[in-house]
Write a protein that holds these residues in place. Structure first.
Motif, short mmCIF file in Angstrom:
data_model
loop_
_atom_site.label_atom_id
_atom_site.label_comp_id
_atom_site.label_asym_id
_atom_site.label_seq_id
_atom_site.Cartn_x
_atom_site.Cartn_y
_atom_site.Cartn_z
N HIS A 61 0.81 -1.21 0.00
CA HIS A 61 0.00 0.00 0.00
C HIS A 61 0.85 1.27 0.00
CE1 HIS A 61 0.77 -1.10 4.23
NE2 HIS A 61 0.84 0.20 4.44
N ASP A 62 2.08 1.19 -0.46
CA ASP A 62 2.94 2.37 -0.52
C ASP A 62 2.33 3.37 -1.51
OD1 ASP A 62 5.04 4.20 -1.21
OD2 ASP A 62 6.51 2.78 -0.43
N PRO A 63 1.96 4.58 -1.05
CA PRO A 63 1.31 5.52 -1.96
C PRO A 63 2.28 6.34 -2.80
CG PRO A 63 1.43 6.48 0.22
CD PRO A 63 2.04 5.10 0.33
N GLN A 64 3.58 6.23 -2.50
CA GLN A 64 4.56 7.15 -3.06
C GLN A 64 5.46 6.54 -4.12
OE1 GLN A 64 6.88 9.02 0.01
NE2 GLN A 64 8.26 10.04 -1.41
N ALA A 110 -4.29 5.46 -6.47
CA ALA A 110 -5.46 6.23 -6.91
C ALA A 110 -6.15 6.93 -5.75
CB ALA A 110 -6.43 5.32 -7.65
N LYS A 111 -6.31 6.22 -4.65
CA LYS A 111 -7.08 6.83 -3.54
C LYS A 111 -6.24 7.80 -2.71
CE LYS A 111 -6.40 3.36 0.13
NZ LYS A 111 -7.08 2.37 0.99
N SER A 112 -4.91 7.83 -2.93
CA SER A 112 -4.05 8.72 -2.16
C SER A 112 -3.83 10.07 -2.85
CB SER A 112 -2.68 8.06 -1.94
OG SER A 112 -2.81 6.86 -1.22
N ILE A 113 -4.43 10.26 -4.00
CA ILE A 113 -4.26 11.50 -4.76
C ILE A 113 -4.94 12.67 -4.06
CG2 ILE A 113 -4.83 12.67 -6.93
CD1 ILE A 113 -2.67 10.57 -7.26
N ASN A 114 -4.24 13.80 -3.98
CA ASN A 114 -4.83 15.03 -3.45
C ASN A 114 -5.85 15.55 -4.48
OD1 ASN A 114 -4.73 18.22 -3.46
ND2 ASN A 114 -4.25 17.57 -1.38
N GLY A 148 -4.23 16.86 -7.75
CA GLY A 148 -4.28 15.74 -8.69
C GLY A 148 -3.06 14.84 -8.61
N ILE A 149 -2.22 15.03 -7.58
CA ILE A 149 -1.07 14.16 -7.34
C ILE A 149 -1.03 13.83 -5.85
CG2 ILE A 149 0.28 15.18 -9.22
CD1 ILE A 149 1.91 16.66 -7.04
N TYR A 150 -0.19 12.88 -5.50
CA TYR A 150 0.02 12.56 -4.09
C TYR A 150 1.00 13.57 -3.50
CZ TYR A 150 1.82 10.24 0.08
OH TYR A 150 2.20 9.96 1.35
N ILE A 151 0.60 14.25 -2.41
CA ILE A 151 1.49 15.21 -1.75
C ILE A 151 1.53 14.90 -0.26
CG2 ILE A 151 1.08 17.03 -3.44
CD1 ILE A 151 -0.80 18.36 -1.42
N LYS A 152 2.61 15.35 0.36
CA LYS A 152 2.76 15.26 1.80
C LYS A 152 2.68 16.67 2.39
CE LYS A 152 5.84 11.22 1.96
NZ LYS A 152 7.18 10.74 2.39
N TRP A 206 -8.39 4.67 -13.62
CA TRP A 206 -6.97 4.71 -13.24
C TRP A 206 -6.15 5.41 -14.33
CZ3 TRP A 206 -6.08 -1.01 -11.23
CH2 TRP A 206 -6.63 -1.12 -9.95
N ILE A 207 -6.48 5.14 -15.58
CA ILE A 207 -5.74 5.78 -16.68
C ILE A 207 -5.91 7.29 -16.61
CG2 ILE A 207 -5.60 6.03 -19.19
CD1 ILE A 207 -6.52 3.12 -19.44
N THR A 208 -7.12 7.76 -16.37
CA THR A 208 -7.38 9.20 -16.30
C THR A 208 -6.63 9.84 -15.15
OG1 THR A 208 -9.59 8.91 -17.25
CG2 THR A 208 -9.19 10.94 -16.03
N ILE A 209 -6.67 9.21 -13.98
CA ILE A 209 -5.95 9.75 -12.81
C ILE A 209 -4.45 9.79 -13.10
CG2 ILE A 209 -5.35 9.34 -10.39
CD1 ILE A 209 -8.12 8.00 -10.08
N GLY A 210 -3.94 8.73 -13.70
CA GLY A 210 -2.51 8.66 -14.00
C GLY A 210 -2.09 9.71 -15.00
N GLU A 211 -2.89 9.91 -16.06
CA GLU A 211 -2.57 10.92 -17.06
C GLU A 211 -2.58 12.31 -16.45
OE1 GLU A 211 -4.23 8.69 -21.11
OE2 GLU A 211 -5.52 10.11 -20.01
N ASN A 212 -3.55 12.58 -15.58
CA ASN A 212 -3.61 13.89 -14.92
C ASN A 212 -2.38 14.12 -14.04
OD1 ASN A 212 -6.08 14.45 -16.08
ND2 ASN A 212 -7.29 13.77 -14.32
N GLU A 213 -1.93 13.05 -13.39
CA GLU A 213 -0.77 13.18 -12.51
C GLU A 213 0.50 13.47 -13.33
OE1 GLU A 213 0.92 11.00 -8.48
OE2 GLU A 213 -0.39 9.88 -9.84
N VAL A 214 0.67 12.76 -14.41
CA VAL A 214 1.83 12.99 -15.28
C VAL A 214 1.79 14.41 -15.85
CG1 VAL A 214 2.96 12.31 -17.44
CG2 VAL A 214 2.14 10.55 -15.85
N ASN A 215 0.63 14.83 -16.32
CA ASN A 215 0.50 16.18 -16.88
C ASN A 215 0.80 17.25 -15.84
OD1 ASN A 215 -0.22 15.14 -19.38
ND2 ASN A 215 -2.41 15.25 -18.98
#
Length: 587
Positions: A183-186, A219-223, A227-231, A265-274
């Protein structure tokens, strides 16, 4: 002297000799034995002085090689030898049996000094061990995972070799205990570099389940705003992240969404990369910094001008304004893997874009050491934001041998997919074999000086090998010098019987190399130091890069060739060779 006196002197001498005869004989024997011992010891003494001198020269930075004679090819450095030596070292010395680790299953030490008795383990940044400083013995589950991955890579490439089978059994239990609910979100690289490949190699459903677990958690750890995982922390309340990690989790989601048919998942991933490309990509240098801060504004909206993250963490400082080869290497690996899964060429082009500044020819960040070869530790921007980079400061005091090998892996994958980085791939492979591998320790060091000599910590040579560095070096070697059922022969040996090339570890069904020699009936391909004999008699056709059929007589030594779908497993014959002549390939 008259005759009487001479006679008297002789008589007294005889009497003296008789009196001290035993003493004289004993003393004479001692002298003779001593001379004999000196004759025997002197050569050994001078030999030891040569070793001491060589070691001192290495500490002083005047030695630039760490290879031992038995590790070299044509005398000389052989990838398979190093793979086996490192794996054997880890198998014999790496296991920490502490009952508190994994409920008694244990796990790997962080590092150790090879050859010490008792074995000295887990050195820290002071040059002392955890035991010496009274610290709790450290353990890193990531290194267990990498080790098991490398064991499976070796097993797959050496199908008839069972010497590490017991290690696979042992560390499968350890990894399953540590990663039962991944479950590593990073760390997005866990998905494709480790669990996806472990599933491909072992066909164990456990690893497929962890791929699903990781993607679900990414996917569930995205801010929701960024739109990305942040601390966040008390000193950094507006959020911070590592661009490499954010890109890799996004790319992992794209791969997982494609593989498991999950469009969300594809949409979330593309948004994160962008997002990362919009907010962290340094367009002037075609690269990414280490860590970004102030992701959000005080109004909790997206900040368009993030700053570099700099702060203390435990006993060291994180400098987000640094660019390191290892970060870029891991990003490229994920980009190429995403291209392989999706067939979307944009990811491949992004990979090529990131690799180009790191070539020796371009070297726009001055990270490549033209004198001693390899990459320096990193570069640092003196400014605070992407719009105010300041000047570049090259961190040229050290090199990271293991982490540097992420770039070997990256260049290899790029070249397997149409990249033009064969010179860098070749250079880094030679570095992996001749410099990064520390023969005296049967492994890879965490860090070295720019000339590849040992770092001194308070006068103590940092000669302990680390499981992280060894793990990365092995993964890179298994990728860049695959040996699936290949017969390794010398360049001047007689042609060997035809062999079989099955699926490559990277998932491709071809291998690329240069023609080493050609005869009327056979030619030998040098594929990254491995020589493969090919019998052209059953070849149906040979084509050039334009798919035009060419005669076998046009194939000459030094040409770059690619074996595609190389051998028919049933008939054991070559079915096709795609051939490309390139005069600029490394010889």
């Amino acid at each position: 002297m008259d005759k009487n006196k001479l006679k008297d002197y002789i008589q007294k001498s005889k009497l003296y000799f008789q009196t001290y005869k035993k003493t004289i004989l004993v003393f004479g024997s001692i002298v003779i034995v001593s001379i004999f011992c000196i004759i025997l010891i002197l050569p050994l003494f001078f030999q030891s002085q040569e070793h001491i001198y060589a070691g001192t020269q290495q500490y002083l930075g005047t030695s630039t090689t760490t290879s031992s004679p038995e590790a070299s090819i044509e005398g000389k450095t052989n990838a398979k030898y190093i793979e086996q030596t490192i794996l054997t070292n880890i198998a014999q010395n790496g296991w920490d049996s502490n009952s508190s680790i994994n409920k008694g299953l244990g796990g790997l030490w962080v590092n150790w000094e090879y050859g010490t008795n008792p074995l000295q383990v887990n050195f820290n940044g002071t040059g002392k061990t955890d035991v010496q400083t009274g610290a709790t013995l450290r353990h890193d589950p990531l290194t267990d995972l990498r080790y098991l991955h490398n064991l499976w890579l070796y097993k797959t490439q050496n199908k008839n070799n069972t010497q590490y089978d017991s290690q696979i059994t042992k560390y499968t239990a350890i990894v399953k205990a540590e990663w039962v609910n991944a479950h590593d979100p990073q760390r997005g690289w866990l998905y494709d570099e480790e669990f996806s490949d472990l599933y491909r190699l072992s066909k164990d459903q456990f690893y497929k389940q962890q791929m699903l677990n990781l993607a679900t958690n990414y996917a569930k750890s995205i801010n929701k705003v960024a739109g990305i995982y942040i601390k966040t922390s008390s000193t950094h309340p507006l959020g911070y992240y590592r661009p490499a990690d954010a890109l890799e989790t996004g790319l992992a989601l794209i791969q997982a969404g494609t593989t498991f048919k999950n469009p969300a998942w594809i949409t979330i991933g593309e948004n994160e990369v962008n997002f990362v490309y919009q907010h962290a990509y340094i367009s002037h240098y075609h690269t990414f910094p280490g860590e970004m801060d102030t992701v959000l504004t005080t109004a909790k909206t997206v900040n368009s001008n993030e700053t570099f993250y700099i702060d203390k963490y435990r006993n060291y400082t994180i400098y987000g304004n640094e660019v390191t080869p290892s970060d870029i290497g891991q990003i490229v690996i994920s980009l190429v893997n995403t291209y392989t899964v999706t067939k979307d060429d944009s990811y491949l082009q992004k990979a090529f874009d990131l690799l180009t500044p790191f070539t020796a020819a371009t070297n726009s960040l001055k990270l490549w050491d033209q004198k001693n070869l390899g990459y320096f530790e990193g570069v640092e921007f003196t400014g605070s934001t992407l719009t105010n980079l300041g000047s570049i400061k090259v961190l040229n005091g050290k090199k990271d041998p293991g982490r540097m090998m992420e770039m070997l892996w990256a260049y290899y994958l790029a070249d397997q997919n149409g990249g033009k980085f064969q010179d860098m791939e070749s250079s880094l492979l030679n570095i992996a074999l001749q410099k990064a591998y520390y023969a005296s320790g049967h492994g890879v060091l965490f860090e070295v000086r720019p000339d590849w000599s040992l770092v001194l910590i308070g006068g103590i040579p940092e000669n302990w090998v680390t499981t992280e560095a060894m793990g990365i070096e092995l993964e890179a070697l298994f990728a860049a010098s695959p040996a699936v059922n290949m017969i390794s022969i010398g360049a001047n040996s007689s042609p060997m019987p035809q062999t079989t090339i099955q699926e490559m570890p990277s998932g491709h069904d071809y291998i690329q190399g240069t023609v080493a020699s050609v005869t009327a009936k056979t030619f030998i391909i040098n594929a990254q130091g491995r020589y493969i004999t090919v019998d052209p008699i059953p070849i149906k056709n040979i084509t050039d890069k334009n798919n035009s059929v060419i005669p076998l007589n046009d194939v000459s030594a030094g040409d770059l060739v690619k074996l595609s779908g190389a051998f028919n497993k049933e008939t054991q014959t070559v079915t096709q060779i795609n051939y490309v002549r390139d005069e600029n390939i490394p010889k």
